[in-house]
Design a protein around this motif. Structure first.
Motif, PDB file in Angstrom:
ATOM      1  N   TYR A  81      -2.398  13.193 -27.918  1.00 47.86           N
ATOM      2  CA  TYR A  81      -2.045  12.394 -26.731  1.00 47.86           C
ATOM      3  C   TYR A  81      -0.524  12.283 -26.646  1.00 47.86           C
ATOM      4  O   TYR A  81       0.130  11.883 -27.608  1.00 47.86           O
ATOM      5  CB  TYR A  81      -2.670  11.014 -26.880  1.00 47.86           C
ATOM      6  N   CYS A  82       0.035  12.626 -25.484  1.00 48.55           N
ATOM      7  CA  CYS A  82       1.480  12.487 -25.250  1.00 48.55           C
ATOM      8  C   CYS A  82       1.705  11.436 -24.172  1.00 48.55           C
ATOM      9  O   CYS A  82       1.187  11.549 -23.054  1.00 48.55           O
ATOM     10  CB  CYS A  82       2.074  13.824 -24.814  1.00 48.55           C
ATOM     11  N   PHE A  83       2.495  10.428 -24.514  1.00 42.30           N
ATOM     12  CA  PHE A  83       2.715   9.299 -23.627  1.00 42.30           C
ATOM     13  C   PHE A  83       3.803   9.592 -22.596  1.00 42.30           C
ATOM     14  O   PHE A  83       4.623  10.484 -22.760  1.00 42.30           O
ATOM     15  CB  PHE A  83       3.100   8.064 -24.441  1.00 42.30           C
ATOM     16  N   GLN A  84       3.805   8.778 -21.541  1.00 43.40           N
ATOM     17  CA  GLN A  84       4.800   8.906 -20.482  1.00 43.40           C
ATOM     18  C   GLN A  84       6.213   8.721 -21.041  1.00 43.40           C
ATOM     19  O   GLN A  84       7.122   9.476 -20.699  1.00 43.40           O
ATOM     20  CB  GLN A  84       4.534   7.870 -19.394  1.00 43.40           C
ATOM     21  N   THR A  85       6.390   7.731 -21.901  1.00 40.38           N
ATOM     22  CA  THR A  85       7.688   7.494 -22.532  1.00 40.38           C
ATOM     23  C   THR A  85       7.648   8.048 -23.948  1.00 40.38           C
ATOM     24  O   THR A  85       6.868   7.571 -24.774  1.00 40.38           O
ATOM     25  CB  THR A  85       8.012   5.992 -22.577  1.00 40.38           C
ATOM     26  N   GLU A 130      21.563  14.051 -32.916  1.00 39.22           N
ATOM     27  CA  GLU A 130      21.089  12.685 -33.096  1.00 39.22           C
ATOM     28  C   GLU A 130      20.219  12.272 -31.919  1.00 39.22           C
ATOM     29  O   GLU A 130      20.512  12.614 -30.763  1.00 39.22           O
ATOM     30  CB  GLU A 130      22.270  11.732 -33.247  1.00 39.22           C
ATOM     31  N   ILE A 131      19.153  11.535 -32.214  1.00 40.39           N
ATOM     32  CA  ILE A 131      18.219  11.102 -31.179  1.00 40.39           C
ATOM     33  C   ILE A 131      18.936  10.323 -30.077  1.00 40.39           C
ATOM     34  O   ILE A 131      18.644  10.497 -28.887  1.00 40.39           O
ATOM     35  CB  ILE A 131      17.106  10.231 -31.799  1.00 40.39           C
ATOM     36  N   LYS A 132      19.886   9.509 -30.463  1.00 45.61           N
ATOM     37  CA  LYS A 132      20.547   8.635 -29.495  1.00 45.61           C
ATOM     38  C   LYS A 132      21.389   9.400 -28.490  1.00 45.61           C
ATOM     39  O   LYS A 132      21.769   8.859 -27.442  1.00 45.61           O
ATOM     40  CB  LYS A 132      21.404   7.593 -30.214  1.00 45.61           C
ATOM     41  N   THR A 133      21.685  10.672 -28.779  1.00 44.47           N
ATOM     42  CA  THR A 133      22.499  11.474 -27.851  1.00 44.47           C
ATOM     43  C   THR A 133      21.657  12.291 -26.884  1.00 44.47           C
ATOM     44  O   THR A 133      22.200  12.927 -25.978  1.00 44.47           O
ATOM     45  CB  THR A 133      23.421  12.433 -28.636  1.00 44.47           C
ATOM     46  N   LEU A 134      20.341  12.299 -27.048  1.00 40.18           N
ATOM     47  CA  LEU A 134      19.483  13.154 -26.234  1.00 40.18           C
ATOM     48  C   LEU A 134      19.233  12.565 -24.850  1.00 40.18           C
ATOM     49  O   LEU A 134      19.147  11.343 -24.683  1.00 40.18           O
ATOM     50  CB  LEU A 134      18.132  13.362 -26.922  1.00 40.18           C
ATOM     51  N   SER A 135      19.102  13.436 -23.872  1.00 38.08           N
ATOM     52  CA  SER A 135      18.711  13.004 -22.528  1.00 38.08           C
ATOM     53  C   SER A 135      17.211  12.710 -22.514  1.00 38.08           C
ATOM     54  O   SER A 135      16.477  13.054 -23.446  1.00 38.08           O
ATOM     55  CB  SER A 135      19.032  14.098 -21.513  1.00 38.08           C
ATOM     56  N   GLY A 136      16.746  12.094 -21.423  1.00 42.99           N
ATOM     57  CA  GLY A 136      15.325  11.813 -21.302  1.00 42.99           C
ATOM     58  C   GLY A 136      14.486  13.077 -21.335  1.00 42.99           C
ATOM     59  O   GLY A 136      13.421  13.119 -21.961  1.00 42.99           O
ATOM     60  N   ASP A 158       0.057  12.167 -20.329  1.00 41.85           N
ATOM     61  CA  ASP A 158       0.004  11.000 -19.445  1.00 41.85           C
ATOM     62  C   ASP A 158       1.339  10.840 -18.713  1.00 41.85           C
ATOM     63  O   ASP A 158       2.274  10.235 -19.242  1.00 41.85           O
ATOM     64  CB  ASP A 158      -0.326   9.752 -20.263  1.00 41.85           C
ATOM     65  N   GLU A 159       1.436  11.413 -17.521  1.00 39.44           N
ATOM     66  CA  GLU A 159       2.645  11.290 -16.691  1.00 39.44           C
ATOM     67  C   GLU A 159       3.906  11.706 -17.446  1.00 39.44           C
ATOM     68  O   GLU A 159       4.952  11.060 -17.331  1.00 39.44           O
ATOM     69  CB  GLU A 159       2.795   9.841 -16.204  1.00 39.44           C
ATOM     70  N   VAL A 160       3.837  12.802 -18.196  1.00 35.61           N
ATOM     71  CA  VAL A 160       4.938  13.140 -19.096  1.00 35.61           C
ATOM     72  C   VAL A 160       6.191  13.643 -18.385  1.00 35.61           C
ATOM     73  O   VAL A 160       7.256  13.735 -19.004  1.00 35.61           O
ATOM     74  CB  VAL A 160       4.503  14.173 -20.157  1.00 35.61           C
ATOM     75  N   THR A 161       6.106  13.964 -17.100  1.00 36.85           N
ATOM     76  CA  THR A 161       7.305  14.425 -16.380  1.00 36.85           C
ATOM     77  C   THR A 161       7.739  13.460 -15.284  1.00 36.85           C
ATOM     78  O   THR A 161       8.653  13.766 -14.514  1.00 36.85           O
ATOM     79  CB  THR A 161       7.074  15.818 -15.748  1.00 36.85           C
ATOM     80  N   SER A 162       7.128  12.291 -15.222  1.00 36.92           N
ATOM     81  CA  SER A 162       7.391  11.378 -14.100  1.00 36.92           C
ATOM     82  C   SER A 162       8.842  10.907 -14.050  1.00 36.92           C
ATOM     83  O   SER A 162       9.357  10.582 -12.980  1.00 36.92           O
ATOM     84  CB  SER A 162       6.457  10.175 -14.157  1.00 36.92           C
ATOM     85  N   ALA A 163       9.519  10.862 -15.216  1.00 34.20           N
ATOM     86  CA  ALA A 163      10.903  10.389 -15.249  1.00 34.20           C
ATOM     87  C   ALA A 163      11.904  11.533 -15.406  1.00 34.20           C
ATOM     88  O   ALA A 163      13.098  11.290 -15.615  1.00 34.20           O
ATOM     89  CB  ALA A 163      11.078   9.396 -16.397  1.00 34.20           C
TER      90      ALA A 163
END
Length: 218
Positions: A81-85, A130-136, A158-163
């Protein structure tokens, strides 16, 4: 025999009935878009597929066996399962991609990692980022790569490209389609009608907690 079979499945949360008497067969290799209004029960349907929640009534079968009788860890190796966020942990991309190997006490498969990096258009040097430097968009792609390092039988999205922007959405869509062509069953919840019909071979519409339609597209 259906890969995933819902037999008169209902789900209630307290006094609130989310899904009512769902019966549907998902065949191995299907690419199913799951659509419907907000609050209709689409995400609940996905969570039931991998036993993140349990049906209130009815049965859900995986390859003919009741999922309630299956070991949850073994089940979730088959159905991911892959979440939206996207949820990433640790400090770097490498922390996320080595974790699935470490919990299995296996050496990292660098060839598999490189192959997935290529499919998702991630440069090889991303491992040290680093994770903190990655884009959405980058975070969502890393979360998907982590999920696919050990090939699941079923991929729940689950809406994995909505953002995501148009470019990142296209990268994810093409990579998922390639996974489906390799035999992975895909169930993708989306609110985007164009996306829902773009690659899927079936369109499942859920309205008011019930199946309103199951349309064969191809």
């Amino acid at each position: 025999m259906a890969q995933i079979k819902f037999e008169n499945v209902s789900y209630r949360d307290g006094e609130n009935t989310i899904l009512r008497s769902l019966s549907v067969d998902i065949e191995q290799g299907d690419y199913v878009s799951v659509m419907g209004p907000s609050g209709s029960g689409k995400s609940t349907f996905l969570k039931l597929c991998c036993h993140l929640i349990s049906p209130t009534e009815g049965r859900i079968l995986l390859d003919g066996n009741d999922i309630m009788q299956q070991d949850p860890i073994a089940l979730r190796k088959k159905i991911c399962y892959c979440f939206q966020t996207p949820v990433l942990f640790g400090d770097t991309v490498e922390d996320n991609l080595l974790f699935p190997y470490s919990i299995r006490k296996q050496n990292p498969d660098r060839e598999q990692i490189d192959s997935l990096f290529s499919k998702f258009h991630m440069p090889p040097d991303s491992m040290k980022h680093e994770i903190k430097t990655l884009s959405g968009g980058e975070k969502q792609r890393i979360a998907l790569i982590r999920t696919l390092l050990f090939r699941p039988e079923v991929l729940l999205l689950d809406e994995v490209t909505s953002a995501l922007d148009v470019d990142n959405t296209l990268i994810v869509e093409n990579a998922v389609k390639a996974m489906n062509q390799e035999g992975i069953t895909v169930l993708w919840v989306t609110h985007n009608p164009e996306q829902g019909r773009k690659y899927a071979d079936k369109l499942l519409t859920i309205e008011g907690g019930k199946i309103a339609a199951l349309e064969v597209l191809r």
